[in-house]
Enzyme design. Structure first.
Site, PDB file in Angstrom:
ATOM      1  N   GLU A  62       0.715  -1.058   0.125  1.00  0.00           N
ATOM      2  CA  GLU A  62      -0.049   0.084   0.130  1.00  0.00           C
ATOM      3  C   GLU A  62       0.881   1.172  -0.095  1.00  0.00           C
ATOM      4  OE1 GLU A  62      -3.190  -0.322  -1.316  1.00  0.00           O
ATOM      5  OE2 GLU A  62      -3.551  -1.641   0.494  1.00  0.00           O
ATOM      6  N   HIS A  63       0.580   2.119  -0.939  1.00  0.00           N
ATOM      7  CA  HIS A  63       1.337   3.593  -0.975  1.00  0.00           C
ATOM      8  C   HIS A  63       2.617   3.081  -1.436  1.00  0.00           C
ATOM      9  CE1 HIS A  63      -1.913   6.506   0.512  1.00  0.00           C
ATOM     10  NE2 HIS A  63      -2.423   5.404   0.936  1.00  0.00           N
TER      11      HIS A  63
ATOM     12  N   SER B 258     -13.297   4.344  -9.463  1.00  0.00           N
ATOM     13  CA  SER B 258     -13.037   5.260 -10.386  1.00  0.00           C
ATOM     14  C   SER B 258     -12.129   4.822 -11.569  1.00  0.00           C
ATOM     15  CB  SER B 258     -12.471   6.643  -9.865  1.00  0.00           C
ATOM     16  OG  SER B 258     -11.397   6.359  -9.010  1.00  0.00           O
TER      17      SER B 258
ATOM     18  N   SER C 296     -25.372   7.728 -16.707  1.00  0.00           N
ATOM     19  CA  SER C 296     -24.968   6.801 -15.717  1.00  0.00           C
ATOM     20  C   SER C 296     -26.431   6.046 -15.489  1.00  0.00           C
ATOM     21  CB  SER C 296     -24.572   7.106 -14.570  1.00  0.00           C
ATOM     22  OG  SER C 296     -24.645   6.284 -13.462  1.00  0.00           O
TER      23      SER C 296
ATOM     24  N   SER D  59     -11.619   1.190  -6.063  1.00  0.00           N
ATOM     25  CA  SER D  59     -11.192   1.444  -7.274  1.00  0.00           C
ATOM     26  C   SER D  59     -12.323   1.868  -8.299  1.00  0.00           C
ATOM     27  CB  SER D  59     -10.123   0.908  -7.981  1.00  0.00           C
ATOM     28  OG  SER D  59      -8.718   1.206  -7.390  1.00  0.00           O
TER      29      SER D  59
ATOM     30  N   GLY E 290     -16.485   4.893  -3.185  1.00  0.00           N
ATOM     31  CA  GLY E 290     -15.921   5.525  -2.163  1.00  0.00           C
ATOM     32  C   GLY E 290     -15.583   4.495  -1.212  1.00  0.00           C
TER      33      GLY E 290
ATOM     34  N   TYR F  75      -3.989  12.481   0.674  1.00  0.00           N
ATOM     35  CA  TYR F  75      -3.429  11.564  -0.016  1.00  0.00           C
ATOM     36  C   TYR F  75      -1.967  12.409  -0.729  1.00  0.00           C
ATOM     37  CZ  TYR F  75      -2.327   7.975  -3.800  1.00  0.00           C
ATOM     38  OH  TYR F  75      -1.478   7.089  -4.771  1.00  0.00           O
TER      39      TYR F  75
ATOM     40  N   ASP G 217      -4.052   0.975  -9.151  1.00  0.00           N
ATOM     41  CA  ASP G 217      -5.763   0.572  -9.274  1.00  0.00           C
ATOM     42  C   ASP G 217      -5.729   0.463 -11.123  1.00  0.00           C
ATOM     43  OD1 ASP G 217      -5.551   1.646  -6.999  1.00  0.00           O
ATOM     44  OD2 ASP G 217      -6.561   3.515  -7.415  1.00  0.00           O
TER      45      ASP G 217
HETATM   46  C1  GLA Z   1      -5.212   4.766  -4.039  1.00  0.00           C
HETATM   47  C2  GLA Z   1      -4.427   5.351  -5.295  1.00  0.00           C
HETATM   48  C3  GLA Z   1      -3.529   4.097  -5.964  1.00  0.00           C
HETATM   49  C4  GLA Z   1      -2.545   3.682  -4.482  1.00  0.00           C
HETATM   50  C5  GLA Z   1      -3.415   3.307  -3.079  1.00  0.00           C
HETATM   51  C6  GLA Z   1      -2.344   3.125  -2.207  1.00  0.00           C
HETATM   52  O1  GLA Z   1      -5.925   3.585  -4.372  1.00  0.00           O
HETATM   53  O2  GLA Z   1      -5.333   5.423  -6.186  1.00  0.00           O
HETATM   54  O3  GLA Z   1      -2.390   4.571  -6.645  1.00  0.00           O
HETATM   55  O4  GLA Z   1      -1.490   4.496  -4.153  1.00  0.00           O
HETATM   56  O5  GLA Z   1      -4.364   4.331  -2.814  1.00  0.00           O
HETATM   57  O6  GLA Z   1      -1.704   1.908  -2.423  1.00  0.00           O
END
Ligand code: GLA
Length: 381
Positions: free
Chosen positions: A31-32, A128, A68, A126, A122, A224, A172
């Site tokens: 993550e991140h 989006s 939509s 992912s 939300g 973020y 994502d």
């Molecule tokens: C969001 C971002 C990704 C990633 C994650 C954390 O989903 O869109 O690019 O950074 O957070 O892992």
């Protein structure tokens, strides 16, 4: 005729000529790490954004019309003058992809697009990126633009970063476009090399439960971006191009050099990269039942070092573990969204009930709990 095609015809006055789907994702671990040139291990889930599309082949109107099934008006945008502020927020994930093709030098014709999605919005799954990837694949295939899926990942990231305005990495979009069923996607975000890692959940009588805390998050707002900046600063002060280049052995030195707040962020990224590599090794050698403690360590690192968990996510993880989960962690960008729990199938019910009970006792909104299976990446239907 499917429902989406019927709705499309009712809205736009003609039939669509293509249907595409792209999945949301769960990040198993990593993550991140994506915007730090590191490693990630997501999988595509069996929740998808679906679109019906008709391309306008007449030269007259370069107008994009988007609607939509979830309601609202038909959004219209002139492709010649496309700007995010002229488009309603959710439709930016569609318009942004047209914009990003434009940035690559393609002059796209207008189109009508109807969106439908089963990816909860939300929830940190992912929704989006799923929309972006469905649109990118549709345009690439229907207009025979000839881009590879890898190029589409970067194109969608450009849409997200520079049209929508969220400074995210490629986790994502990679998961949505490059995943295959029954596998997790091991991706090196620097070299862009990837490998499909076997994730035989059903065969091993395991499930991954998503616990959507319904605390919503948004990555185009401040939190973020601050994390991205903290990581960039950490890398600069350590004299490396990205935190990917900091080995666990360098952490004591980093601790001396960095401000404690930056150091904690750096430590998360460095240890998380190592956990991704360890997870792959365990999956290859012993299968998914063997990775529980790594998921839990990842959660602790996000909670204590990176600072992106919240009370609801911590409770979801603690309750799942108390009811016998093998491992659990928050997934996605953080500040809300979902946790995942790896459970034996026979325990799934008990884990769900315990989470619901603990949330009710704490007075939190009732979470949505559902199991996900590693599904295929984006495809034409
Ligand atoms: C969001 C971002 C990704 C990633 C994650 C954390 O989903 O869109 O690019 O950074 O957070 O892992």
């Amino acid at each position: 005729m499917s429902t989406i095609a019927e709705s499309f015809a009712a809205l736009f006055g003609h039939a669509p000529d293509g249907h595409f789907a792209a999945p949301g994702r769960v990040n198993l671990i990593g993550e991140h790490t994506d915007y730090n040139d590191g490693y990630v291990l997501p999988f595509a889930i069996d929740r998808v954004a679906r679109i019906a599309v008709k391309i306008h082949h007449s030269a007259e109107a370069r107008t994009l019309r988007v609607a939509s099934t979830m309601g609202g008006d038909v959004i219209e945008a002139d492709l010649g003058t496309l700007a995010a502020e002229d488009v309603t927020p959710w439709a930016r994930y569609v318009a942004g992809v047209f914009w990003a093709f434009g940035q690559k030098g393609f002059t796209l014709p207008g189109a009508d697009i109807l969106l439908d999605s089963t990816v909860p919005i939300g929830a940190g799954l992912s929704s989006s990126a799923a929309i972006e990837c469905a649109v990118a694949l549709a345009l690439n295939e229907m207009l025979r633009l000839g881009l590879s899926r890898e190029e589409l990942v970067l194109l969608c990231q450009n849409a997200e970063n520079n049209f929508v305005g969220a400074p995210t990495g490629t986790l994502d979009q990679s998961a949505s476009l490059l995943s295959t069923a029954d596998h997790a996607l091991f991706l090196d975000c620097r070299t862009r090399e990837s490998r499909q890692v076997n994730l035989p959940l059903e065969a091993e009588n395991l499930q991954i439960l998503v616990i959507d805390t319904r605390v919503s998050h948004a990555h185009d707002s401040g939190g973020y971006k601050e994390l991205v900046e903290a990581c960039t600063l950490g890398a600069r002060e350590l004299g490396v191009p990205a935190l990917r280049d900091v080995s666990p052995e360098r952490l004591p030195e980093a601790k001396q050099l960095l401000h404690p707040d930056i150091y904690r962020r750096v430590r998360h990224i460095v240890t998380e990269n190592q956990r991704v590599l360890d997870t792959i090794e365990r999956l290859d050698a012993n299968g998914p039942a063997a990775i529980g403690d790594l998921l839990l360590a990842s959660h602790a690192s996000m909670r204590d070092d990176f600072g992106i968990s919240c009370e609801e996510l911590d409770l979801a993880v603690d309750a799942a573990m108390a009811a016998g989960a093998l491992g659990a962690r928050m997934t996605g960008g953080g500040f809300g969204g979902s946790a995942i729990a790896l459970v034996e199938s026979s325990q799934a019910q008990a884990v769900s009930e315990r989470v619901l009970k603990d949330f009710a006792e704490a007075g939190y909104t009732t979470p949505e709990i559902f199991s996900v299976v590693p599904g295929p990446g984006a495809q034409r239907l």
